[in-house]
Design a protein around this motif. Structure first.
Motif, mmCIF file in Angstrom:
data_model
loop_
_atom_site.group_PDB
_atom_site.id
_atom_site.type_symbol
_atom_site.label_atom_id
_atom_site.label_comp_id
_atom_site.label_asym_id
_atom_site.label_seq_id
_atom_site.Cartn_x
_atom_site.Cartn_y
_atom_site.Cartn_z
ATOM 1 N N UNK A 127 0.831 -1.213 0.000
ATOM 2 C CA UNK A 127 0.000 0.000 0.000
ATOM 3 C C UNK A 127 0.863 1.260 0.000
ATOM 4 N N UNK A 128 1.956 1.222 0.776
ATOM 5 C CA UNK A 128 2.866 2.366 0.800
ATOM 6 C C UNK A 128 3.506 2.581 -0.566
ATOM 7 N N UNK A 129 3.880 1.484 -1.231
ATOM 8 C CA UNK A 129 4.481 1.595 -2.562
ATOM 9 C C UNK A 129 3.486 2.178 -3.557
ATOM 10 N N UNK A 134 1.687 6.620 -6.865
ATOM 11 C CA UNK A 134 0.618 7.537 -7.255
ATOM 12 C C UNK A 134 1.056 8.993 -7.088
ATOM 13 N N UNK A 135 1.740 9.273 -5.984
ATOM 14 C CA UNK A 135 2.244 10.631 -5.775
ATOM 15 C C UNK A 135 3.284 11.004 -6.814
ATOM 16 N N UNK A 136 4.172 10.053 -7.135
ATOM 17 C CA UNK A 136 5.198 10.308 -8.145
ATOM 18 C C UNK A 136 4.579 10.528 -9.521
ATOM 19 N N UNK A 137 3.545 9.764 -9.842
ATOM 20 C CA UNK A 137 2.884 9.939 -11.139
ATOM 21 C C UNK A 137 2.222 11.320 -11.232
ATOM 22 N N UNK A 224 7.899 -4.339 -11.393
ATOM 23 C CA UNK A 224 8.452 -4.783 -10.113
ATOM 24 C C UNK A 224 7.362 -5.067 -9.106
ATOM 25 N N UNK A 225 6.321 -4.241 -9.095
ATOM 26 C CA UNK A 225 5.207 -4.467 -8.158
ATOM 27 C C UNK A 225 4.484 -5.766 -8.492
#
Length: 241
Positions: A127-129, A134-137, A224-225
């Motif tokens: 969930x953290x990833x 999402x923030x990076x996108x 990777x996810x």
């Protein structure tokens, strides 16, 4: 001739002080009696002299009046104390809620910074990833939008400079025709146009490369996810990774 104004201070003469006490004590007891009779009030008066002698008056049983006074005084203090306790309890509960919320936000911030991740489980880490991706996108999208806006502004600036350059050329041609005729070379004008076109092409190419680089990073992160999720599912099914 009227009486002079009495100064309210301790009478130093012992005899005069005792006489004044006797007179004023009698007057005070009389006033208490008159108040109880005229107004049908319960009155209790207690006086101690400087020698400790007791003088008292009561319209009824003085013990009952004193007990009634104690009950009224206790109830008033109890109500005030209960109200204060309720307010204090409410403020304390609000403080506890804010404290828990602050600690949760501080812990989440440390997780986003990559700190204290060891206690987190597999689901919490995934969930953290997702939140970080999402923030990076969103940050990349906003960055790309600003780059496109900046490109449009620069293109508009180039267009304005071209128009200004044309106006200046016309003005110089009208004022100095001989000088302009010597420097009026078609190859020079062609080089200017090529330089402008090259600038626009390089700007568009750089933005395109940056957008493709961001997309490749996002796809690699998603791969990777998915690999991590597949490994986790195989572990749950008893498979060897």
């Amino acid at each position: 001739m009227g009486r002079g104004r009495v100064v309210l201070e301790r009478i130093e003469n012992k005899i005069n002080r005792q006489v004044t006490f006797s007179k004023r004590r009698s007057g005070l007891l009389k006033k208490a009696f008159e108040l109880s009779v005229l107004c049908d009030a319960e009155v209790a008066l207690i006086i101690f002299s400087s020698r400790g002698k007791l003088f008292q008056y009561s319209s009824s049983d003085i013990s009952g009046i004193i007990e009634r006074y104690r009950q009224c005084r206790y109830n008033k203090l109890s109500q005030t104390g209960n109200l204060f306790d309720q307010q204090s309890q409410s403020l304390y509960q609000e403080f506890l809620k804010l404290k828990v919320k602050y600690e949760s936000l501080e812990r989440t911030q440390r997780h986003f910074q990559g700190e204290e991740l060891e206690p987190l489980g597999m689901k919490e880490l995934m969930n953290l990833e997702k939140q970080v991706e999402r923030t990076l996108a969103q940050a990349r999208q906003l960055h790309m939008k600003k780059l496109i806006t900046r490109q449009a502004e620069l293109s508009e600036k180039v267009h304005e400079d071209q128009e200004l350059n044309k106006k200046l050329k016309f003005k110089l041609r009208d004022e100095f025709p001989d000088l302009i005729a010597e420097h009026n070379n078609p190859i020079h004008e062609l080089n200017e146009v090529q330089a402008i076109n090259q600038f626009q092409s390089e700007t568009l190419l750089n933005n395109t490369r940056m957008f493709e680089h961001h997309n490749q990073e996002g796809k690699a992160s998603g791969t990777r996810q998915q690999d991590g999720q597949s490994s986790h599912d195989r572990n749950n099914n008893g498979w060897l990774v």
